[in-house]
Design a protein around this motif. Structure first.
Motif, PDB file in Angstrom:
ATOM      1  N   GLY A 114      16.160   5.371   9.737  1.00 14.35           N
ATOM      2  CA  GLY A 114      16.394   5.872   8.386  1.00 14.35           C
ATOM      3  C   GLY A 114      15.238   5.701   7.429  1.00 14.35           C
ATOM      4  O   GLY A 114      15.359   6.005   6.248  1.00 14.35           O
ATOM      5  N   LYS A 115      14.109   5.211   7.914  1.00 17.96           N
ATOM      6  CA  LYS A 115      12.952   5.033   7.032  1.00 17.96           C
ATOM      7  C   LYS A 115      12.092   6.298   7.003  1.00 17.96           C
ATOM      8  O   LYS A 115      12.157   7.149   7.900  1.00 17.96           O
ATOM      9  N   CYS A 116      11.278   6.409   5.957  1.00 16.74           N
ATOM     10  CA  CYS A 116      10.355   7.532   5.827  1.00 16.74           C
ATOM     11  C   CYS A 116       9.195   7.093   4.946  1.00 16.74           C
ATOM     12  O   CYS A 116       9.170   5.953   4.459  1.00 16.74           O
ATOM     13  N   VAL A 117       8.215   7.972   4.740  1.00 21.63           N
ATOM     14  CA  VAL A 117       7.092   7.664   3.857  1.00 21.63           C
ATOM     15  C   VAL A 117       7.596   7.693   2.412  1.00 21.63           C
ATOM     16  O   VAL A 117       8.088   8.715   1.944  1.00 21.63           O
ATOM     17  N   ILE A 118       7.501   6.574   1.714  1.00 23.72           N
ATOM     18  CA  ILE A 118       7.950   6.534   0.323  1.00 23.72           C
ATOM     19  C   ILE A 118       6.767   6.475  -0.651  1.00 23.72           C
ATOM     20  O   ILE A 118       6.941   6.670  -1.848  1.00 23.72           O
ATOM     21  N   ALA A 119       5.572   6.209  -0.124  1.00 24.66           N
ATOM     22  CA  ALA A 119       4.370   6.214  -0.968  1.00 24.66           C
ATOM     23  C   ALA A 119       3.138   6.330  -0.084  1.00 24.66           C
ATOM     24  O   ALA A 119       3.167   5.979   1.099  1.00 24.66           O
ATOM     25  N   ILE A 120       2.052   6.840  -0.676  1.00 23.27           N
ATOM     26  CA  ILE A 120       0.766   6.940   0.018  1.00 23.27           C
ATOM     27  C   ILE A 120      -0.265   6.172  -0.796  1.00 23.27           C
ATOM     28  O   ILE A 120      -0.501   6.480  -1.962  1.00 23.27           O
ATOM     29  N   ASP A 121      -0.859   5.171  -0.171  1.00 23.41           N
ATOM     30  CA  ASP A 121      -1.891   4.345  -0.810  1.00 23.41           C
ATOM     31  C   ASP A 121      -3.247   4.813  -0.297  1.00 23.41           C
ATOM     32  O   ASP A 121      -3.736   4.343   0.733  1.00 23.41           O
ATOM     33  N   ALA A 122      -3.840   5.772  -1.028  1.00 25.17           N
ATOM     34  CA  ALA A 122      -5.102   6.373  -0.580  1.00 25.17           C
ATOM     35  C   ALA A 122      -6.236   5.358  -0.584  1.00 25.17           C
ATOM     36  O   ALA A 122      -7.100   5.373   0.302  1.00 25.17           O
ATOM     37  N   GLU A 123      -6.246   4.476  -1.552  1.00 22.49           N
ATOM     38  CA  GLU A 123      -7.338   3.505  -1.672  1.00 22.49           C
ATOM     39  C   GLU A 123      -7.445   2.620  -0.439  1.00 22.49           C
ATOM     40  O   GLU A 123      -8.547   2.311   0.039  1.00 22.49           O
ATOM     41  N   ASN A 124      -6.285   2.227   0.103  1.00 26.76           N
ATOM     42  CA  ASN A 124      -6.270   1.351   1.279  1.00 26.76           C
ATOM     43  C   ASN A 124      -5.947   2.098   2.576  1.00 26.76           C
ATOM     44  O   ASN A 124      -5.729   1.470   3.607  1.00 26.76           O
TER      45      ASN A 124
END
Length: 348
Positions: free
Chosen positions: A248-258
């Protein structure tokens, strides 16, 4: 009496071609213009537009804006993905390339109006013009024109706004344009030419670019769950094809810096309130203040709209949804309607 001159954006497809026919039938002197954005002059669509113009005795102009398109729209497309956002380049193009260049040429050629084959209408309310949904709900393209300014809308004509797509197709057949009527409709971003945006990004940026390099998939606490093949290849809400995302998990945010994808429960993406810094809104507050409006967060027909309200606080616009909405995605346009008229929009 001299005919009023109108500059028509001609793509070579059925919609702009039949717009030319309808404008002529309505008594306008039509001048054609085709934007050369990312192909060469031998592209089939360019030739189709030139051929139709010649057949209907329409003066035709080719606007070579490839360098401008590359430095503005394609650069924006790349910059947004490398920043971990999901852009809509068509909206950017409408604002900075297409309508701007059509207006400039219209002025040079002494054309009172500009026209396109969009399935939209326009309305005049309290001395102000608004883009309005097209009559055909399956083909309405108003979402993509939310950021056009008043001077542009005032001079715009939309010959197909009160027609259904099938009616336009039948008109083409009646006039003998069977090849145009049966032509496969172009969908999606024009410069992708039907290819996956990931492949295009790789060609554009090169495989060694940090945004296309391997990175970590972590949970909200920073615990390593797996690895990804480049954070620009993923979007908010995605769960398939990602190592370490399950249950049930998915991508909830994208941390471009890291260079990280943050995974969490899909319920984390539900919200009933967002804040916009980059937006435009009608000065006529009677259209939106203290009343419900219709809100679209994506341009797809399959995605329903939502009811909500707007509130201006300093330089921010607070968008309050009546019910929770899922996966409002950074980089995408949020568009506001009142009685089918666009009264504003913004980029989340």
């Amino acid at each position: 009496m001299a005919q009023e001159r109108v500059l028509l954006g001609m793509s070579g497809g059925m919609d702009s071609s039949m717009s030319a026919v309808l404008l002529q039938q309505h008594g306008y002197e039509v001048i054609g213009a085709t934007l050369l954005t990312h192909t060469d002059e031998q592209d089939a669509s360019i030739i189709a537009a030139q051929n139709l113009a010649k057949e209907r005795q329409i003066e035709h102009h080719l606007i070579d804006c490839r360098e401008q398109f590359k430095s503005t729209v394609i650069q924006y497309f790349a910059d947004e993905y490398t920043a971990g956002r999901t852009p809509n380049p068509c909206i950017k193009c409408n604002e900075t390339i297409k309508w701007k260049l059509l207006l400039e040429l219209a002025d040079q050629l002494n054309c009172k109006y500009i026209a396109t084959g969009h399935y939209v209408q326009k309305a005049l309310v309290n001395d102000r013009y608004y883009i309005q949904k097209g009559l055909d709900p399956a083909k309405d393209q108003s979402y993509f024109l939310w950021n056009l300014n008043q001077a542009t809308i005032e001079r715009a004509l939309f010959p197909l706004g009160q027609l259904h797509k099938q009616e336009v197709r039948e008109l083409a057949r009646q006039l003998g344009y069977t090849e145009i009527a049966d032509k496969k409709e172009s969908m999606g971003v024009c410069f992708l030419a039907g290819t996956d945006y990931r492949h295009y990004l790789t060609q554009l940026l090169g495989e060694g670019h940090p945004a296309l390099s391997d990175g970590h998939v972590v949970d909200e606490n920073g615990t390593l769950l797996g690895h990804h093949e480049g954070y620009s290849f993923y979007t908010i809400g995605q769960r398939r094809g990602i190592e370490g995302i399950a249950n049930g998990k998915c991508v909830i945010a994208i941390d471009a810096e890291n260079k990280q994808l943050i995974a969490g429960n899909r319920d984390k993406l539900f919200t009933n309130r967002i804040t916009l810094k980059d937006f435009s809104l009608s000065n006529d507050q009677t259209l939106w203040k203290n009343q419900n409006i219709f809100i679209r967060i994506r341009g797809l027909d399959s995605v329903p709209g939502y009811l909500g309200s707007l509130e201006l606080i300093d330089d921010s616009l607070i968008v309050q949804f009546e019910n929770n909405v899922w996966a409002v995605t950074p980089g995408q346009s949020i568009v506001f309607y009142q009685n089918n008229k666009i009264i504003g929009g913004g980029i989340y």
